[in-house]
Design a protein around this motif. Sequence first.
Motif, PDB file in Angstrom:
ATOM      1  N   UNK A 235      12.058  15.904   5.129  1.00 26.77           N
ATOM      2  CA  UNK A 235      12.575  17.137   5.714  1.00 26.77           C
ATOM      3  C   UNK A 235      14.097  17.078   5.845  1.00 26.77           C
ATOM      4  N   UNK A 236      14.606  15.951   6.286  1.00 25.52           N
ATOM      5  CA  UNK A 236      16.059  15.793   6.406  1.00 25.52           C
ATOM      6  C   UNK A 236      16.736  15.861   5.038  1.00 25.52           C
TER       7      UNK A 236
ATOM      8  N   UNK B  20       4.388   4.550   8.257  1.00 23.60           N
ATOM      9  CA  UNK B  20       3.814   5.876   8.486  1.00 23.60           C
ATOM     10  C   UNK B  20       2.454   5.951   7.829  1.00 23.60           C
ATOM     11  N   UNK B  21       1.567   6.726   8.449  1.00 21.83           N
ATOM     12  CA  UNK B  21       0.234   6.922   7.872  1.00 21.83           C
ATOM     13  C   UNK B  21       0.294   7.851   6.666  1.00 21.83           C
ATOM     14  N   UNK B  22       1.204   8.836   6.726  1.00 24.69           N
ATOM     15  CA  UNK B  22       1.315   9.817   5.650  1.00 24.69           C
ATOM     16  C   UNK B  22       2.706   9.708   5.046  1.00 24.69           C
ATOM     17  N   UNK B  23       2.748   9.473   3.754  1.00 23.76           N
ATOM     18  CA  UNK B  23       4.011   9.381   3.035  1.00 23.76           C
ATOM     19  C   UNK B  23       3.895  10.130   1.710  1.00 23.76           C
TER      20      UNK B  23
ATOM     21  N   UNK C 228       0.812  -1.213   0.000  1.00 23.46           N
ATOM     22  CA  UNK C 228       0.000   0.000   0.000  1.00 23.46           C
ATOM     23  C   UNK C 228       0.850   1.269   0.000  1.00 23.46           C
ATOM     24  N   UNK C 229       2.151   1.152   0.220  1.00 23.06           N
ATOM     25  CA  UNK C 229       3.028   2.310   0.178  1.00 23.06           C
ATOM     26  C   UNK C 229       3.101   3.101   1.454  1.00 23.06           C
ATOM     27  N   UNK C 230       3.049   2.443   2.601  1.00 24.83           N
ATOM     28  CA  UNK C 230       3.127   3.155   3.870  1.00 24.83           C
ATOM     29  C   UNK C 230       4.474   2.988   4.563  1.00 24.83           C
TER      30      UNK C 230
ATOM     31  N   UNK D 267       8.398   2.936  -2.729  1.00 26.51           N
ATOM     32  CA  UNK D 267       8.608   4.174  -3.496  1.00 26.51           C
ATOM     33  C   UNK D 267       8.020   5.364  -2.749  1.00 26.51           C
ATOM     34  N   UNK D 268       8.057   5.278  -1.427  1.00 19.47           N
ATOM     35  CA  UNK D 268       7.499   6.337  -0.596  1.00 19.47           C
ATOM     36  C   UNK D 268       8.544   6.792   0.408  1.00 19.47           C
TER      37      UNK D 268
END
Length: 95
Positions: free
Chosen positions: A65-66, A21-24, A10-12, A57-58
């Motif tokens: 940010x880093x 992570x929930x948001x990628x 699912x790309x998480x 691919x996420x």
Amino acid sequence: MGSLERAMLCGFICRLCSEMHRVVLHIYGDEGIRLCVSEKISRYLSINVSQSDPLPKTICSNCLERLENQHKLMVVMERASNLLKSRQGGQGCGH
């Protein structure tokens, strides 16, 4: 292990830190392409990412940010180096 496999499909999972992570951000999505994420990963981290490799691919927001901070630092350093080189332009050290 089933949930980890499902998250990868699912790309998480972040490609860089391998945490869920929930948001990628999708590296090859519109925003990822606009930000040149795959190029920055390759340049600053020596990790090759391609659309055809089997890995996620996420990228998570922390790693993004880093990565962006590393890019900003390198841009500042390259500008400073070019400025110093242009200022020297034939001038010696005065010795």
